[in-house]
Design a protein around this motif. Structure first.
Motif, short mmCIF file in Angstrom:
data_model
loop_
_atom_site.label_atom_id
_atom_site.label_comp_id
_atom_site.label_asym_id
_atom_site.label_seq_id
_atom_site.Cartn_x
_atom_site.Cartn_y
_atom_site.Cartn_z
N PRO A 167 96.07 82.68 92.37
CA PRO A 167 96.85 83.14 91.20
C PRO A 167 98.17 82.39 91.09
O PRO A 167 98.79 82.02 92.10
N PHE A 168 98.61 82.17 89.85
CA PHE A 168 99.93 81.61 89.62
C PHE A 168 100.97 82.71 89.87
O PHE A 168 100.66 83.91 89.88
N ALA A 169 102.21 82.29 90.05
CA ALA A 169 103.26 83.23 90.46
C ALA A 169 103.51 84.33 89.44
O ALA A 169 103.95 85.42 89.80
N ASN A 170 103.23 84.07 88.16
CA ASN A 170 103.51 85.08 87.13
C ASN A 170 102.27 85.89 86.76
O ASN A 170 102.28 86.62 85.77
N SER A 171 101.20 85.78 87.53
CA SER A 171 99.95 86.44 87.18
C SER A 171 100.08 87.96 87.33
O SER A 171 100.48 88.46 88.39
N ARG A 172 99.71 88.70 86.29
CA ARG A 172 99.79 90.16 86.31
C ARG A 172 98.98 90.71 85.14
O ARG A 172 98.55 89.97 84.27
N GLY A 173 98.78 92.03 85.15
CA GLY A 173 98.13 92.68 84.03
C GLY A 173 96.67 93.05 84.25
O GLY A 173 96.08 93.70 83.39
N THR A 174 96.09 92.65 85.39
CA THR A 174 94.67 92.95 85.64
C THR A 174 94.43 93.20 87.12
O THR A 174 95.23 92.84 87.98
N ASN A 175 93.29 93.81 87.40
CA ASN A 175 92.70 93.83 88.73
C ASN A 175 91.48 92.92 88.70
O ASN A 175 90.74 92.89 87.71
N ILE A 176 91.24 92.19 89.79
CA ILE A 176 90.13 91.23 89.83
C ILE A 176 89.10 91.73 90.85
O ILE A 176 89.44 92.00 92.01
N TYR A 177 87.87 91.84 90.39
CA TYR A 177 86.77 92.31 91.22
C TYR A 177 85.69 91.23 91.32
O TYR A 177 85.64 90.30 90.50
N LEU A 178 84.79 91.38 92.29
CA LEU A 178 83.55 90.64 92.33
C LEU A 178 82.46 91.55 91.82
O LEU A 178 82.32 92.69 92.27
N ASP A 179 81.68 91.07 90.87
CA ASP A 179 80.61 91.85 90.27
C ASP A 179 79.27 91.25 90.66
O ASP A 179 78.93 90.13 90.26
N ARG A 180 78.50 91.99 91.45
CA ARG A 180 77.17 91.55 91.84
C ARG A 180 76.17 92.61 91.42
O ARG A 180 76.09 93.68 92.03
N ASN A 181 75.45 92.29 90.35
CA ASN A 181 74.44 93.20 89.83
C ASN A 181 75.02 94.59 89.54
O ASN A 181 74.40 95.62 89.83
N GLY A 182 76.22 94.62 88.95
CA GLY A 182 76.82 95.89 88.56
C GLY A 182 77.60 96.59 89.65
O GLY A 182 78.22 97.61 89.39
N LYS A 183 77.60 96.05 90.85
CA LYS A 183 78.37 96.64 91.95
C LYS A 183 79.67 95.85 92.10
O LYS A 183 79.65 94.64 92.25
N LEU A 184 80.79 96.55 92.08
CA LEU A 184 82.10 95.91 92.09
C LEU A 184 82.75 95.99 93.47
O LEU A 184 82.69 97.03 94.13
N ARG A 185 83.35 94.89 93.86
CA ARG A 185 84.16 94.85 95.09
C ARG A 185 85.53 94.31 94.73
O ARG A 185 85.64 93.23 94.15
N LEU A 186 86.59 95.06 95.05
CA LEU A 186 87.94 94.65 94.71
C LEU A 186 88.33 93.39 95.46
O LEU A 186 88.20 93.31 96.68
N LEU A 187 88.80 92.39 94.73
CA LEU A 187 89.23 91.13 95.32
C LEU A 187 90.75 91.01 95.33
O LEU A 187 91.35 90.67 96.35
N LEU A 188 91.39 91.30 94.20
CA LEU A 188 92.85 91.19 94.10
C LEU A 188 93.39 92.26 93.16
O LEU A 188 93.03 92.32 91.99
N ARG A 189 94.27 93.11 93.69
CA ARG A 189 94.98 94.06 92.84
C ARG A 189 96.08 93.34 92.06
O ARG A 189 96.54 92.27 92.45
N GLU A 190 96.51 93.98 90.98
CA GLU A 190 97.54 93.38 90.13
C GLU A 190 98.80 93.04 90.92
O GLU A 190 99.35 91.94 90.80
N GLU A 191 99.27 93.95 91.76
CA GLU A 191 100.54 93.75 92.44
C GLU A 191 100.50 92.66 93.50
O GLU A 191 101.54 92.18 93.95
N LEU A 192 99.32 92.24 93.91
CA LEU A 192 99.20 91.20 94.94
C LEU A 192 99.04 89.81 94.35
O LEU A 192 99.18 88.81 95.07
N GLN A 193 98.76 89.71 93.06
CA GLN A 193 98.50 88.39 92.47
C GLN A 193 99.74 87.50 92.46
O GLN A 193 99.64 86.29 92.63
N ALA A 194 100.91 88.11 92.25
CA ALA A 194 102.14 87.32 92.16
C ALA A 194 102.47 86.60 93.47
O ALA A 194 103.26 85.66 93.47
#
Length: 284
Positions: free
Chosen positions: A85-112
């Motif tokens: 992520p770039f230093a100003n990245s914010r506004g979303t949570n990023i997950y991995l989606d495998r066949n409809g099952k989500l795994r959290l990869l990066l929360r909004e507050e950690l992207q910066a």
């Protein structure tokens, strides 16, 4: 929250990408979702590296990363995906989606923090979901991505014993396949928060991907730069010349095999006499 997201994948209205995009990078705006906050956009990227920028995120996007090889299934078996992520990245949570099952990869507050996150390309697509905010005017999610050969852990380091000494065949192959190959010496080792940084002075630069080593000028015929290593490797300074090899990720050099130069010469000449060298190297 995760329980609420799973029905979203099935019930939301899937629409096609409406924004500026190419095969490597994508840039879009959530303002086109006005009145359709549960829309999910599909994005397809087919390059070894690129970037994504999502302004004013609302709803969600699914980012499908693909190889552009003739046999994508075979290539995917050897690929990891890393995002930074770039230093100003914010506004979303990023997950991995495998066949409809989500795994959290990066929360909004950690992207910066800009920490690199990696995963096997076969684990699925990126599901990027907007976090609800009253004011979205300053919310931009943006990151770089790279497809990397080999198996990497979540922190971006190799899963194949990155701190162990390289075998003789590993050294000879690294000289042929690494992003950078250079002969030089270690000037300083610094232990930083998340990695070790090795300051090196290069006397012979065989090759480099991107300019990770900077020339000292025409008269000096030398280069300098920094090579990173996982903090757990506990690298120490050593005198004499080394042959530095490694990879370049997001413009930064990461150490691979680094034998003493005299040891490399012995291995190289022995392999040349036996006809087992994987490639030619100018050792004169």
């Amino acid at each position: 929250m995760l329980a609420l997201l799973l029905p979203l994948l099935v019930l939301c209205r899937i629409s096609f990408c409406q924004y500026s995009s190419d095969q490597c990078s994508w840039r879009g705006s959530g303002l086109t979702h006005e009145g359709h906050a549960r829309d999910v956009e599909q994005v397809y990227l087919r390059c070894s590296q690129g970037s994504l920028e999502w302004l004013y995120p609302t709803g969600a996007i699914i980012v499908n990363l693909r190889t552009n090889t003739v046999s994508p299934a075979a290539a995917a078996a050897r690929l990891s995906v890393c995002i930074k992520p770039f230093a100003n990245s914010r506004g979303t949570n990023i997950y991995l989606d495998r066949n409809g099952k989500l795994r959290l990869l990066l929360r909004e507050e950690l992207q910066a923090r800009g920490r690199v996150q990696c995963f096997d390309i076969r684990e699925g697509a990126l599901f990027i979901e907007a976090v609800t905010h009253l004011d979205i005017s300053r919310r931009i999610t943006s990151f770089q991505y790279e497809l990397v050969s080999g198996r990497l852990g979540p922190d971006g380091h190799s899963l194949d014993a990155p701190c162990q000494p390289c075998s003789n065949p590993d050294i000879l192959l690294a000289v042929c396949t690494s992003d950078f190959v250079a002969r030089g010496s270690i000037k300083k080792v610094e232990q930083e928060e998340e990695h070790s940084s090795v300051t090196v002075e290069i006397g012979h630069l065989y090759r480099q991907k991107a300019k990770v080593f900077v020339s000292g000028g025409v008269r000096t015929r030398s280069w300098s730069g920094r090579i990173k290593m996982p903090l757990r490797c506990r690298v120490k300074s050593g005198e004499g010349d080394f042959l530095f090899t490694g990879t370049v990720r997001f413009g930064e050099a990461w150490m691979g095999c680094a034998p003493r130069y005299k040891e490399f010469l012995r291995l190289y000449h022995d392999a040349r006499e036996k006809g087992t060298n994987p490639c030619h190297v100018d050792t004169d």
